[in-house]
Design a protein around this motif. Structure first.
Motif, mmCIF file in Angstrom:
data_model
loop_
_atom_site.group_PDB
_atom_site.id
_atom_site.type_symbol
_atom_site.label_atom_id
_atom_site.label_comp_id
_atom_site.label_asym_id
_atom_site.label_seq_id
_atom_site.Cartn_x
_atom_site.Cartn_y
_atom_site.Cartn_z
ATOM 1 N N LYS A 1 30.984 54.389 36.605
ATOM 2 C CA LYS A 1 32.285 53.716 36.659
ATOM 3 C C LYS A 1 33.399 54.617 36.145
ATOM 4 C CE LYS A 1 30.524 48.979 36.235
ATOM 5 N NZ LYS A 1 30.304 47.848 35.301
ATOM 6 N N VAL A 2 33.136 55.344 35.074
ATOM 7 C CA VAL A 2 34.161 56.238 34.519
ATOM 8 C C VAL A 2 34.449 57.390 35.486
ATOM 9 C CG1 VAL A 2 34.691 57.877 32.661
ATOM 10 C CG2 VAL A 2 33.655 55.672 32.115
ATOM 11 N N VAL A 3 33.401 57.995 36.029
ATOM 12 C CA VAL A 3 33.576 59.143 36.926
ATOM 13 C C VAL A 3 34.127 58.708 38.290
ATOM 14 C CG1 VAL A 3 32.379 61.066 38.053
ATOM 15 C CG2 VAL A 3 31.770 60.431 35.714
ATOM 16 N N ASP A 4 33.762 57.502 38.734
ATOM 17 C CA ASP A 4 34.323 56.872 39.926
ATOM 18 C C ASP A 4 34.194 57.727 41.192
ATOM 19 O OD1 ASP A 4 35.680 54.981 41.479
ATOM 20 O OD2 ASP A 4 37.646 55.829 41.019
ATOM 21 N N VAL B 1 31.293 65.727 42.324
ATOM 22 C CA VAL B 1 30.867 64.925 41.172
ATOM 23 C C VAL B 1 29.479 65.382 40.721
ATOM 24 C CG1 VAL B 1 30.130 62.604 40.456
ATOM 25 C CG2 VAL B 1 32.232 62.887 41.794
ATOM 26 N N ILE B 2 29.320 65.541 39.415
ATOM 27 C CA ILE B 2 27.996 65.834 38.856
ATOM 28 C C ILE B 2 27.672 64.768 37.818
ATOM 29 C CG2 ILE B 2 26.566 67.465 37.554
ATOM 30 C CD1 ILE B 2 28.142 69.740 38.759
ATOM 31 N N LEU B 3 26.507 64.149 37.967
ATOM 32 C CA LEU B 3 26.006 63.138 37.033
ATOM 33 C C LEU B 3 24.610 63.572 36.625
ATOM 34 C CD1 LEU B 3 26.948 60.071 39.265
ATOM 35 C CD2 LEU B 3 28.229 60.832 37.257
ATOM 36 N N ALA B 4 24.356 63.727 35.327
ATOM 37 C CA ALA B 4 23.049 64.273 34.947
ATOM 38 C C ALA B 4 22.713 64.011 33.489
ATOM 39 C CB ALA B 4 23.016 65.783 35.209
ATOM 40 N N ASN B 5 21.403 64.034 33.233
ATOM 41 C CA ASN B 5 20.852 64.012 31.885
ATOM 42 C C ASN B 5 19.847 65.158 31.836
ATOM 43 O OD1 ASN B 5 19.656 63.526 29.424
ATOM 44 N ND2 ASN B 5 18.768 61.546 29.981
ATOM 45 N N PRO B 6 20.320 66.388 31.581
ATOM 46 C CA PRO B 6 19.428 67.553 31.681
ATOM 47 C C PRO B 6 18.374 67.573 30.584
ATOM 48 C CG PRO B 6 21.509 68.192 30.706
ATOM 49 C CD PRO B 6 21.671 66.765 31.152
ATOM 50 N N PRO B 7 17.205 68.153 30.867
ATOM 51 C CA PRO B 7 16.176 68.270 29.830
ATOM 52 C C PRO B 7 16.617 69.240 28.744
ATOM 53 C CG PRO B 7 15.556 69.522 31.766
ATOM 54 C CD PRO B 7 16.795 68.760 32.133
ATOM 55 N N PHE B 8 16.114 69.034 27.531
ATOM 56 C CA PHE B 8 16.433 69.953 26.432
ATOM 57 C C PHE B 8 15.156 70.626 25.957
ATOM 58 C CE2 PHE B 8 15.915 65.648 24.784
ATOM 59 C CZ PHE B 8 14.935 65.828 23.831
ATOM 60 N N GLY B 9 15.340 71.679 25.178
ATOM 61 C CA GLY B 9 14.173 72.440 24.722
ATOM 62 C C GLY B 9 13.618 73.228 25.884
ATOM 63 N N GLY B 10 12.323 73.305 25.975
ATOM 64 C CA GLY B 10 11.679 73.975 27.108
ATOM 65 C C GLY B 10 11.720 75.485 26.994
ATOM 66 N N GLY C 1 29.869 63.561 34.443
ATOM 67 C CA GLY C 1 29.437 62.706 33.338
ATOM 68 C C GLY C 1 28.047 63.174 32.945
ATOM 69 N N ILE C 2 27.920 63.795 31.770
ATOM 70 C CA ILE C 2 26.686 64.474 31.377
ATOM 71 C C ILE C 2 26.163 63.917 30.055
ATOM 72 C CG2 ILE C 2 25.619 66.699 30.843
ATOM 73 C CD1 ILE C 2 26.788 66.490 33.717
ATOM 74 N N LEU D 1 29.315 63.499 27.835
ATOM 75 C CA LEU D 1 30.522 64.301 28.015
ATOM 76 C C LEU D 1 31.120 63.996 29.382
ATOM 77 C CD1 LEU D 1 29.127 67.767 26.823
ATOM 78 C CD2 LEU D 1 30.098 65.940 25.405
ATOM 79 N N PHE D 2 32.398 63.643 29.409
ATOM 80 C CA PHE D 2 33.114 63.421 30.658
ATOM 81 C C PHE D 2 34.187 64.504 30.782
ATOM 82 C CE2 PHE D 2 31.559 59.250 29.366
ATOM 83 C CZ PHE D 2 31.064 58.716 30.548
ATOM 84 N N PHE D 3 34.131 65.284 31.862
ATOM 85 C CA PHE D 3 35.140 66.336 31.999
ATOM 86 C C PHE D 3 35.525 66.559 33.456
ATOM 87 C CE2 PHE D 3 30.915 68.248 31.446
ATOM 88 C CZ PHE D 3 30.795 69.104 32.530
ATOM 89 N N THR D 4 36.721 67.137 33.627
ATOM 90 C CA THR D 4 37.268 67.473 34.939
ATOM 91 C C THR D 4 37.556 68.958 34.966
ATOM 92 O OG1 THR D 4 38.298 65.276 35.097
ATOM 93 C CG2 THR D 4 39.113 66.974 36.594
#
Length: 486
Positions: A191-194, A285-294, A330-331, A377-380
């Motif tokens: 909704k925020v990124v729309d 538009v990029i929407l993601a929940n990237p893995p951490f560590g690894g 939106g990340i 994080l929401f950024f343009t």
């Protein structure tokens, strides 16, 4: 309730299978069977539509490989033909040695990599039948055959239950947030990124494709023509997933939600050299929940200007590089990104090349099973950041008390105007030091004041001590009785 009861009953049967030892296995095996039944109904639906238009529909899955032939042959009264329906070793032998090879072969015979035919072949190229008892397999098939996907309500109920199964897999412990980001959170991010029809939506760490599915649901409501629908179906959603099982689930999840040939590929996003990304590759538009560590190989690290062994920090560079000018993101990322010294150069790059307009601070219980604290994080892209608006959700979530849409209502309302409140505030980037520390520090939070008098506080302490002594005495008494009886 029909779907829920069926899914539970299937899990009970799979629990008896030696090849199925976890929620992952249950979901995988349910998925391929459910998928083939869904495809049979889908192709029958397309066949009927073509006939009404005086056209002919060419089936992808033909002959005895159709669900209605090998899995669920029917008698004249519409019931399973128990005489001719395979079971036992015959059924397993057919599935392993004929059905799966045929389905895999569709990848090679498909006219296009963007076709449903190719996607079916790609899915079954990664899958294996783990149900080795033909009698258990027959039971599961009979249950799935009772499910139907003709109406919009049927499809909606099925997708909701399928998502719930993905959530259970995500909560199984070791999988954590890798497969499942809470849907109320994803819907709020969308909704925020729309995202708008005509824009491209990308998730380079797509897991089970939750972000892409929710973006599709959001954008589908805005369809105004057949052209809009065609754009959403073929040229809007793009995903990359490295691991085989989530890749399979992501592809099927998108198809179940209504995207007939998802643009999801199985690859390592971080192996893409950032210097080789061209304008045609970039997304709106990029929407993601990237893995951490690894851990990544040395040659992968060479793809990034700012070197880091943390995969989430590599993904952040990928996001910025892959956004078009004025593209929006939106990340979800671990909150340590905001202050970790190793990420200072990436924060500097982000603030200088993008407008980081919003940071949503989430409590640790949002990702049940993962045990991490995250922010969104929401950024343009295209303008440097001057002020960052923060919102802090001050509530604890658990498996039994998960995040809901209501918990995000105030955030969505205040975010539109970047208003300040007890839970929200603005940070002037010009006040940051060389470390570009973006830590969450709420200057507006009203701390609860203990208004009790000193004597009341002492009375409370004595009362607690008395209660503790009562508990200790009761335990000692119980232990003494056990020793006497022993």
């Amino acid at each position: 309730m029909q779907y829920e009861n069926t899914f539970k009953a299937i899990d009970q049967i799979l629990w008896k299978e030696s090849g199925c030892s976890s929620e992952l296995d249950y979901l995988e095996q349910k998925s391929w069977l459910l998928f083939l039944k869904y495809l049979d109904d889908l192709e029958s639906e397309r066949e009927d539509e073509a006939e009404l238009e005086g056209k002919q529909y060419k089936r992808i899955i033909t002959g005895f490989n159709r669900w209605s032939q090998w899995a669920a042959p029917k008698t004249a009264d519409g019931k399973i033909d128990v005489i001719n329906a395979m079971t036992g070793n015959d059924l397993v032998e057919f599935v392993d040695n004929k059905l799966f090879p045929f389905l895999k072969s569709l990848k090679a015979t498909a006219a296009s990599t963007n076709s449903l035919e190719f996607k079916i072949g790609e899915i079954f190229d990664e899958l294996h039948n783990k149900i080795k008892s033909g009698f258990n397999l027959r039971e599961v098939i009979n249950m799935i055959d009772e499910l139907h996907f003709e109406s919009a309500d049927d499809k909606h109920e099925m997708t909701v239950l399928y998502e719930n199964n993905i959530q259970r897999m995500g909560n199984a412990g070791r999988n954590g947030g890798e497969y499942y980001t809470p849907r109320p959170l994803i819907r709020s991010i969308v909704k925020v990124v729309d995202p708008k029809i005509g824009e491209t939506v990308y998730d380079p760490a797509c897991g089970s494709a939750g972000f892409l599915c929710e973006a599709f649901n959001y954008m589908e409501e805005k369809i105004g023509s057949t052209t809009d629908n065609d754009i959403l179906q073929h040229s809007t959603f793009f995903g990359i997933e490295k691991k085989p099982l989530p890749y399979i689930i992501a592809t099927m999840n998108m198809i179940f939600h209504g995207v007939s040939a998802p643009n999801i590929i199985k690859a390592n996003t971080l192996a893409i050299n950032l210097t080789q990304i061209q304008e045609k590759d970039r997304k709106n538009v990029i929407l993601a929940n990237p893995p951490f560590g690894g851990n990544e190989r040395g040659e992968v690290l060479q793809n990034f200007e700012i070197r880091s062994s943390e995969t989430a920090y590599m993904f952040m560079q990928h996001f910025v590089k892959m956004l078009k000018a004025n593209g929006r993101a939106g990340i979800v990322i671990k909150n340590t990104f905001l202050s970790n010294g190793d990420a200072a150069a990436i924060r500097k790059m982000l603030l200088e090349t993008c407008n980081l307009h919003t940071v949503l601070d989430l409590p640790s219980g949002v990702f049940t099973g993962a045990g991490v604290k995250t922010v969104v994080l929401f950024f343009t892209k295209g303008m440097p950041t001057e002020k960052v608006w923060y919102y802090q959700i001050d509530k604890h979530f658990t498996k039994t008390n998960p995040m809901t849409e209501k918990d995000l209502e105030e955030f969505l309302t205040l975010q539109k105007t970047k208003a300040e409140s007890e839970h929200s505030w603005l940070l002037d980037v010009s006040t940051l030091g060389d470390n570009y520390d973006l830590s969450v520090k709420n200057p507006n939070k009203v701390e609860e004041v203990d208004e009790r008098t000193p004597s009341e506080i002492l009375d409370s302490i004595f009362e607690l001590e008395s209660e503790n002594m009562d508990i200790i005495n009761a335990l000692q008494e119980a232990l003494g009785k056990e020793e006497e009886e022993g």
